[in-house]
Design a protein around this motif. Sequence first.
Motif, PDB file in Angstrom:
ATOM      1  N   TYR A  47     -19.009  12.457  36.447  1.00 24.59           N
ATOM      2  CA  TYR A  47     -18.610  12.675  35.050  1.00 24.59           C
ATOM      3  C   TYR A  47     -17.087  12.745  34.944  1.00 24.59           C
ATOM      4  O   TYR A  47     -16.470  12.092  34.093  1.00 24.59           O
ATOM      5  CB  TYR A  47     -19.247  13.967  34.553  1.00 24.59           C
ATOM      6  CG  TYR A  47     -18.822  14.418  33.183  1.00 24.59           C
ATOM      7  CD1 TYR A  47     -19.266  13.763  32.042  1.00 24.59           C
ATOM      8  CD2 TYR A  47     -18.004  15.533  33.024  1.00 24.59           C
ATOM      9  CE1 TYR A  47     -18.887  14.193  30.776  1.00 24.59           C
ATOM     10  CE2 TYR A  47     -17.625  15.974  31.769  1.00 24.59           C
ATOM     11  CZ  TYR A  47     -18.073  15.302  30.643  1.00 24.59           C
ATOM     12  OH  TYR A  47     -17.691  15.735  29.391  1.00 24.59           O
ATOM     13  N   GLY A  48     -16.477  13.510  35.844  1.00 25.91           N
ATOM     14  CA  GLY A  48     -15.019  13.611  35.838  1.00 25.91           C
ATOM     15  C   GLY A  48     -14.351  12.276  36.138  1.00 25.91           C
ATOM     16  O   GLY A  48     -13.341  11.933  35.532  1.00 25.91           O
ATOM     17  N   LEU A  49     -14.933  11.522  37.073  1.00 24.23           N
ATOM     18  CA  LEU A  49     -14.395  10.206  37.404  1.00 24.23           C
ATOM     19  C   LEU A  49     -14.458   9.267  36.202  1.00 24.23           C
ATOM     20  O   LEU A  49     -13.500   8.543  35.907  1.00 24.23           O
ATOM     21  CB  LEU A  49     -15.173   9.608  38.574  1.00 24.23           C
ATOM     22  CG  LEU A  49     -14.801   8.187  38.984  1.00 24.23           C
ATOM     23  CD1 LEU A  49     -13.371   8.136  39.517  1.00 24.23           C
ATOM     24  CD2 LEU A  49     -15.793   7.673  40.025  1.00 24.23           C
ATOM     25  N   THR A  50     -15.595   9.281  35.496  1.00 21.25           N
ATOM     26  CA  THR A  50     -15.748   8.436  34.313  1.00 21.25           C
ATOM     27  C   THR A  50     -14.730   8.809  33.244  1.00 21.25           C
ATOM     28  O   THR A  50     -14.108   7.939  32.623  1.00 21.25           O
ATOM     29  CB  THR A  50     -17.169   8.558  33.736  1.00 21.25           C
ATOM     30  OG1 THR A  50     -18.111   8.247  34.759  1.00 21.25           O
ATOM     31  CG2 THR A  50     -17.369   7.620  32.564  1.00 21.25           C
ATOM     32  N   LYS A  51     -14.534  10.121  33.037  1.00 25.74           N
ATOM     33  CA  LYS A  51     -13.552  10.568  32.053  1.00 25.74           C
ATOM     34  C   LYS A  51     -12.140  10.139  32.456  1.00 25.74           C
ATOM     35  O   LYS A  51     -11.330   9.766  31.604  1.00 25.74           O
ATOM     36  CB  LYS A  51     -13.617  12.088  31.912  1.00 25.74           C
ATOM     37  CG  LYS A  51     -14.983  12.631  31.526  1.00 25.74           C
ATOM     38  CD  LYS A  51     -15.181  12.681  30.050  1.00 25.74           C
ATOM     39  CE  LYS A  51     -14.544  13.921  29.493  1.00 25.74           C
ATOM     40  NZ  LYS A  51     -14.935  14.127  28.072  1.00 25.74           N
ATOM     41  N   LYS A  52     -11.864  10.180  33.760  1.00 26.37           N
ATOM     42  CA  LYS A  52     -10.541   9.769  34.235  1.00 26.37           C
ATOM     43  C   LYS A  52     -10.320   8.286  33.990  1.00 26.37           C
ATOM     44  O   LYS A  52      -9.234   7.863  33.583  1.00 26.37           O
ATOM     45  CB  LYS A  52     -10.407  10.087  35.723  1.00 26.37           C
ATOM     46  CG  LYS A  52      -9.052   9.736  36.321  1.00 26.37           C
ATOM     47  CD  LYS A  52      -8.988  10.115  37.780  1.00 26.37           C
ATOM     48  CE  LYS A  52      -7.658   9.726  38.396  1.00 26.37           C
ATOM     49  NZ  LYS A  52      -6.520  10.451  37.828  1.00 26.37           N
ATOM     50  N   ARG A  53     -11.351   7.479  34.221  1.00 29.67           N
ATOM     51  CA  ARG A  53     -11.221   6.037  34.011  1.00 29.67           C
ATOM     52  C   ARG A  53     -11.026   5.709  32.529  1.00 29.67           C
ATOM     53  O   ARG A  53     -10.355   4.746  32.177  1.00 29.67           O
ATOM     54  CB  ARG A  53     -12.463   5.308  34.546  1.00 29.67           C
ATOM     55  CG  ARG A  53     -12.656   5.428  36.043  1.00 29.67           C
ATOM     56  CD  ARG A  53     -11.567   4.754  36.830  1.00 29.67           C
ATOM     57  NE  ARG A  53     -11.593   3.314  36.725  1.00 29.67           N
ATOM     58  CZ  ARG A  53     -12.216   2.513  37.577  1.00 29.67           C
ATOM     59  NH1 ARG A  53     -12.869   3.023  38.609  1.00 29.67           N
ATOM     60  NH2 ARG A  53     -12.179   1.212  37.419  1.00 29.67           N
ATOM     61  N   LEU A  54     -11.635   6.526  31.672  1.00 27.69           N
ATOM     62  CA  LEU A  54     -11.454   6.312  30.236  1.00 27.69           C
ATOM     63  C   LEU A  54     -10.064   6.719  29.772  1.00 27.69           C
ATOM     64  O   LEU A  54      -9.554   6.205  28.776  1.00 27.69           O
ATOM     65  CB  LEU A  54     -12.496   7.104  29.443  1.00 27.69           C
ATOM     66  CG  LEU A  54     -13.925   6.573  29.450  1.00 27.69           C
ATOM     67  CD1 LEU A  54     -14.857   7.559  28.741  1.00 27.69           C
ATOM     68  CD2 LEU A  54     -14.005   5.209  28.793  1.00 27.69           C
TER      69      LEU A  54
END
Length: 312
Positions: free
Chosen positions: A163-170
């Motif tokens: 979840y954190g990785l996805t938010k970082k990519r966004l």
Amino acid sequence: MTRERHGLGVVAAWLAYGIWGLFPLYFHALRPAGADEILAHRILWTLVLCAFILVLRHELLDLLRQLRGRLALGVGIAAYLIGVNWFVYVYAVGTGRTNEAALGYFLNPIVTVALGVLVLGERLRRLQWVAVGIGALAALYLTLAGGGLPWISLVLACSFGGYGLTKKRLGATLPALSSLSAETIFLAPPALGLVWWLSATGESTFTSEGTWHLLLLVSAGVVTAIPLLLFAEAARRIPLVTIGLIQFITPVLQLIVSVTILQEQLSTQRWVGFAIVWVALIFLSIDSLATARRRRRPPADEAESLEPVEPL
């Protein structure tokens, strides 16, 4: 950064992570509702509250217009990752395994660092490698000594890390309230379907366990939103490294609650596993503090060690 601004940020961070750390008491009070029913109501009432606030601020239509293309895909992925995380967390509390949930959130910073290497190709510093290695050792020890894979801890750590990785990519595309609103929009259809199915099969507890139980379920929106907004306020006021260190109050409180209030029994092997993870986190924290000191000088191109996002 003024001293008053920093102080308010620290208080907000402690309150946010403190509330998240006490979540097991709230979910325990929702019995006899199952994890699926609690998750569905948490999603729906959080969406109702967020949508109400966005309407008052005239921001709801703007949010809906933004949810397309790459942003919609990323938000959708993040939504279902946090949905898995929420479900497994509530399941852990409901089945007397809150201590396993606490272990998962102790492991999360280590998993986050590992994902940075595997997915983003980041280069780790020496102490970060040590921390990741010790974390892997802890998982292996708990699997062998405990007679099975600690799946609750690993699913929580990996889903939240993803979840954190996805938010970082966004990137910082949406502010905290809009982000939570968008994620619950994606989760709302299955949540509505689940509420309908539980009602149709007579398994819903929403109206059958008294007014207090009904109000507790409805309050899930407020309980979810308040610490998130406190976290967002803290993130505006204090350095990332400070937030990264304060975040450990959440699993510490979860562990204390599980042992002292919920009366969960931890084996010697489990305590040893916790101790190994804590050693890894000490190395990670030392690295984070040292990096923060270096970055007071001209910034270097190095990987972040502790990058908290909105948990639970």
